[in-house]
Design a protein around this motif. Structure first.
Motif, PDB file in Angstrom:
ATOM      1  N   ARG A   1      -0.660  -3.768 -14.040  1.00 16.27           N
ATOM      2  CA  ARG A   1      -0.106  -2.890 -15.073  1.00 16.27           C
ATOM      3  C   ARG A   1       0.299  -3.772 -16.247  1.00 16.27           C
ATOM      4  O   ARG A   1       1.258  -4.547 -16.134  1.00 16.27           O
ATOM      5  N   GLY A   2      -0.428  -3.663 -17.346  1.00 17.84           N
ATOM      6  CA  GLY A   2      -0.166  -4.559 -18.470  1.00 17.84           C
ATOM      7  C   GLY A   2      -0.634  -5.958 -18.126  1.00 17.84           C
ATOM      8  O   GLY A   2      -1.821  -6.212 -17.921  1.00 17.84           O
ATOM      9  N   VAL A   3       0.309  -6.910 -18.046  1.00 16.23           N
ATOM     10  CA  VAL A   3      -0.032  -8.275 -17.654  1.00 16.23           C
ATOM     11  C   VAL A   3       0.687  -8.666 -16.363  1.00 16.23           C
ATOM     12  O   VAL A   3       0.774  -9.843 -16.039  1.00 16.23           O
ATOM     13  N   GLN A   4       1.158  -7.684 -15.612  1.00 17.82           N
ATOM     14  CA  GLN A   4       1.903  -7.957 -14.388  1.00 17.82           C
ATOM     15  C   GLN A   4       1.264  -7.248 -13.206  1.00 17.82           C
ATOM     16  O   GLN A   4       0.715  -6.151 -13.344  1.00 17.82           O
ATOM     17  N   GLY A   5       1.327  -7.894 -12.061  1.00 19.02           N
ATOM     18  CA  GLY A   5       0.860  -7.253 -10.846  1.00 19.02           C
ATOM     19  C   GLY A   5       1.946  -6.362 -10.262  1.00 19.02           C
ATOM     20  O   GLY A   5       3.125  -6.535 -10.552  1.00 19.02           O
ATOM     21  N   PHE A   6       1.552  -5.407  -9.452  1.00 22.96           N
ATOM     22  CA  PHE A   6       2.523  -4.590  -8.721  1.00 22.96           C
ATOM     23  C   PHE A   6       1.960  -4.256  -7.346  1.00 22.96           C
ATOM     24  O   PHE A   6       0.750  -4.130  -7.170  1.00 22.96           O
ATOM     25  N   GLU A   7       2.851  -4.175  -6.389  1.00 22.05           N
ATOM     26  CA  GLU A   7       2.444  -3.940  -5.002  1.00 22.05           C
ATOM     27  C   GLU A   7       1.992  -2.499  -4.808  1.00 22.05           C
ATOM     28  O   GLU A   7       2.609  -1.555  -5.308  1.00 22.05           O
ATOM     29  N   VAL A   8       0.900  -2.341  -4.083  1.00 22.62           N
ATOM     30  CA  VAL A   8       0.359  -1.021  -3.748  1.00 22.62           C
ATOM     31  C   VAL A   8       0.179  -0.967  -2.235  1.00 22.62           C
ATOM     32  O   VAL A   8      -0.250  -1.951  -1.623  1.00 22.62           O
TER      33      VAL A   8
ATOM     34  N   ALA B   1       0.880 -13.489  -7.408  1.00 23.67           N
ATOM     35  CA  ALA B   1       2.224 -13.954  -7.757  1.00 23.67           C
ATOM     36  C   ALA B   1       3.271 -12.893  -7.444  1.00 23.67           C
ATOM     37  O   ALA B   1       4.336 -13.192  -6.885  1.00 23.67           O
ATOM     38  N   GLU B   2       2.977 -11.647  -7.778  1.00 25.28           N
ATOM     39  CA  GLU B   2       3.926 -10.564  -7.499  1.00 25.28           C
ATOM     40  C   GLU B   2       4.043 -10.307  -6.002  1.00 25.28           C
ATOM     41  O   GLU B   2       5.141 -10.078  -5.485  1.00 25.28           O
ATOM     42  N   LEU B   3       2.942 -10.351  -5.291  1.00 25.09           N
ATOM     43  CA  LEU B   3       2.974 -10.113  -3.840  1.00 25.09           C
ATOM     44  C   LEU B   3       3.799 -11.171  -3.126  1.00 25.09           C
ATOM     45  O   LEU B   3       4.594 -10.856  -2.233  1.00 25.09           O
ATOM     46  N   PHE B   4       3.638 -12.427  -3.519  1.00 27.10           N
ATOM     47  CA  PHE B   4       4.431 -13.483  -2.894  1.00 27.10           C
ATOM     48  C   PHE B   4       5.907 -13.331  -3.238  1.00 27.10           C
ATOM     49  O   PHE B   4       6.774 -13.633  -2.415  1.00 27.10           O
ATOM     50  N   ARG B   5       6.200 -12.855  -4.457  1.00 29.34           N
ATOM     51  CA  ARG B   5       7.604 -12.590  -4.816  1.00 29.34           C
ATOM     52  C   ARG B   5       8.188 -11.475  -3.949  1.00 29.34           C
ATOM     53  O   ARG B   5       9.388 -11.473  -3.658  1.00 29.34           O
ATOM     54  N   GLN B   6       7.339 -10.548  -3.545  1.00 29.84           N
ATOM     55  CA  GLN B   6       7.796  -9.432  -2.719  1.00 29.84           C
ATOM     56  C   GLN B   6       7.897  -9.802  -1.238  1.00 29.84           C
ATOM     57  O   GLN B   6       8.294  -8.982  -0.423  1.00 29.84           O
ATOM     58  N   GLY B   7       7.535 -11.032  -0.902  1.00 27.99           N
ATOM     59  CA  GLY B   7       7.692 -11.489   0.482  1.00 27.99           C
ATOM     60  C   GLY B   7       6.463 -11.358   1.347  1.00 27.99           C
ATOM     61  O   GLY B   7       6.560 -11.497   2.583  1.00 27.99           O
ATOM     62  N   VAL B   8       5.302 -11.095   0.751  1.00 27.55           N
ATOM     63  CA  VAL B   8       4.073 -11.014   1.532  1.00 27.55           C
ATOM     64  C   VAL B   8       3.736 -12.388   2.108  1.00 27.55           C
ATOM     65  O   VAL B   8       3.869 -13.404   1.430  1.00 27.55           O
ATOM     66  N   ARG B   9       3.309 -12.406   3.352  1.00 27.39           N
ATOM     67  CA  ARG B   9       3.057 -13.691   4.028  1.00 27.39           C
ATOM     68  C   ARG B   9       1.747 -14.333   3.597  1.00 27.39           C
ATOM     69  O   ARG B   9       1.644 -15.557   3.486  1.00 27.39           O
TER      70      ARG B   9
END
Length: 502
Positions: free
Chosen positions: A11-18, A129-137
């Motif tokens: 979304r824009g220039v950022q990832g988001f978890e789906v 980068a966003e997924l790792f910030r969210q704690g994805v292994r």
């Protein structure tokens, strides 16, 4: 059965978890997809079903419902294919419970070919980068995308060539462990540096000085003069005298290039400051970003580098006026039907223009442009835009002696060392004043309040500036621009106080 698999979108220039949710149940055979999807995302049902069939797994005559959550955010792209396939496999019981428990903390990103090939997609770096910030292994993606994903954080990254290979890896915990080991990416990044150097520029000592000041304080610069004087040659070498990208800066700008699919082949990071020089026929939307698929424009692609507009007056007035906001705020907000997007626009702005439409002025023996034609040529450059350009420098045609000289000019490496030293002085001053090393502005980025605090002048200098202010009819922006430029020139000479000469 019901299953959940993690993936990501842009979304824009950022990832988001789906989260890909799949329910398979008895009923009229169908494959329905929901969740605010674009056309290409909705077409995943055809790619996934065919890829599964050609990989040895055929869908049963059931009712499949796939939801990409959160359903309130519009989703574009083809990177959801792999997660949908894994989610269907899990809902059908192909993935054993012990393996399902492991992959619950893994994300799956990739497009599927009809033969089961896992294809690369754009934007893997910001998504990872966003997924790792969210704690994805860990992240499972196409082998050619695995290098990007590995740079995004600390976690497992598994590069896979095709769906058949992945299905075999999901048969047992031992098979998945083997898949992890085989799919770990290796770093192949290699920065080759720049192909140009300041030592190639003959003469033009005055313009070299102006460009060095611009680089040292991150000041915008406009060079005008006759055609063929070397304006473009000088501006194209500005990135070579800017400090090297930090790791954090490199990741940020590489995320933008990843979204646009413009990372150099075989290189997960851009590695050097960008230099963007769009043609004067560029549209406002292409410069600012946005469009039907909401991608970053040239302003964002130039972030942490240089945006160069050659033949500046030939750009449309609407295109030039777009520069107003980003030249001050270092970002641009684009409002479109599908949402509001904020893109970075943190670049050093450089522009070049001829003195007249034919390019020969002031040589009246060759220039036949009338005063009206010259005024019309420059009419697209409004006062607000010119006020935002800190340095206006005039070029001259180099002499024969300068061009024929065998002596090389000063190298980019030497100039860059001075630029880095000057920027370090600015950083230390800002850190001393704010007490925060993270909030650092270069002189060209200072606001009016910060300018008055950091650019103090004595009585003699104030009297001189007052005289100039009234004689030239300066605006408030021009007043602060003079102070900021003077501060940079003083920093280059190692002076704590701004003098009249500066």
């Amino acid at each position: 059965m019901f299953s959940k698999v993690i993936t990501a979108g842009i979304r824009g220039v950022q990832g988001f978890e789906v989260v890909t949710e799949t329910d398979s149940s008895q009923g009229f055979p169908s494959f329905n997809m929901v969740g605010a999807l674009s056309k290409e995302a909705r077409e995943a049902r055809f790619r996934v079903s065919t890829a599964l069939k050609n990989s040895g797994f055929s869908l049963k005559p059931k009712k499949y419902t796939v939801n990409l959550s959160p359903a309130g955010i519009y989703k574009e792209g083809t990177g959801f294919d792999l997660s949908i396939a894994v989610s269907i496999l899990e809902s059908e019981g192909t993935v054993k419970n012990d393996v399902a428990e492991i992959i619950r903390n893994y994300a799956f990103i990739g497009e599927l070919g009809l033969d089961g090939e896992i294809k690369p997609v754009r934007g893997v770096l910001p998504m990872a980068a966003e997924l790792f910030r969210q704690g994805v292994r860990g992240i499972v993606t196409a082998a050619s995308n695995s290098g990007e994903a590995a740079l995004a954080g600390i976690g497992d990254v598994i590069g896979i060539e095709n769906l058949r290979e992945l299905i075999r890896g999901l048969e047992s915990t031992e098979a998945f462990a083997k898949l992890r080991r085989a799919g770990s990416p290796e770093s192949t990044f290699n920065d080759k540096g720049y192909d140009v150097d300041f030592s190639e520029v003959k003469g033009q000592a005055y313009l070299k000085r102006a460009v060095e000041i611009a680089a040292a304080g991150n000041h915008n610069i406009l060079i005008s003069g006759p055609a063929g004087a070397g304006k473009t040659m000088l501006c194209s070498r500005i990135p070579t005298i800017l400090p090297a990208l930090t790791r954090e800066e490199d990741l940020k700008i590489s995320e933008i290039y990843s979204i646009c699919g413009m990372l150099p082949k075989g290189r997960p990071l851009l590695g050097k400051r960008p230099f963007r020089a769009p043609h004067h026929s560029i549209t406002p939307a292409a410069l600012a970003g946005g469009g039907a698929n909401a991608v970053p424009g040239e302003l964002s692609l130039a972030s942490k580098g240089v945006l160069f507009l050659d033949e500046f007056p030939l750009f449309s007035r609407n295109t030039i006026e777009i520069l107003r906001q980003p030249l001050e705020s270092k970002k641009i907000t684009v409002t479109r039907l599908k949402g509001v997007y904020e893109y970075p626009a943190d670049f050093l702005f450089a522009a070049a223009m001829n003195s007249c439409p034919c390019g020969h002025y002031p040589d009246r023996s060759r220039c036949r442009c009338t005063e009206a034609q010259i005024r019309n040529y420059r009419s697209g450059l409004s006062k607000p835009i010119m006020d935002r350009i800190d340095i206006l420098a005039s070029a001259r045609t180099p002499s024969f002696e300068e061009l024929s000289s065998k002596e090389k000019g000063e190298s980019s490496e030497k100039i860059r060392a001075r630029v880095e030293e000057t920027r370090e002085r600015q950083r230390r001053r800002m850190e001393k004043m704010t007490g925060d090393s993270r909030t650092v502005f270069l002189n060209g980025e200072l606001g009016s309040a910060m300018t008055e605090r950091l650019c103090c002048i004595g009585g003699e200098e104030e009297s001189f500036l007052k005289e100039v202010f009234y004689k030239k009819g300066l605006s408030a922006r021009l007043y602060h621009k003079i102070l900021k430029l003077s501060r940079t020139i003083a920093d280059m000479e190692g002076c704590e106080r701004i003098g009249k000469a500066h």
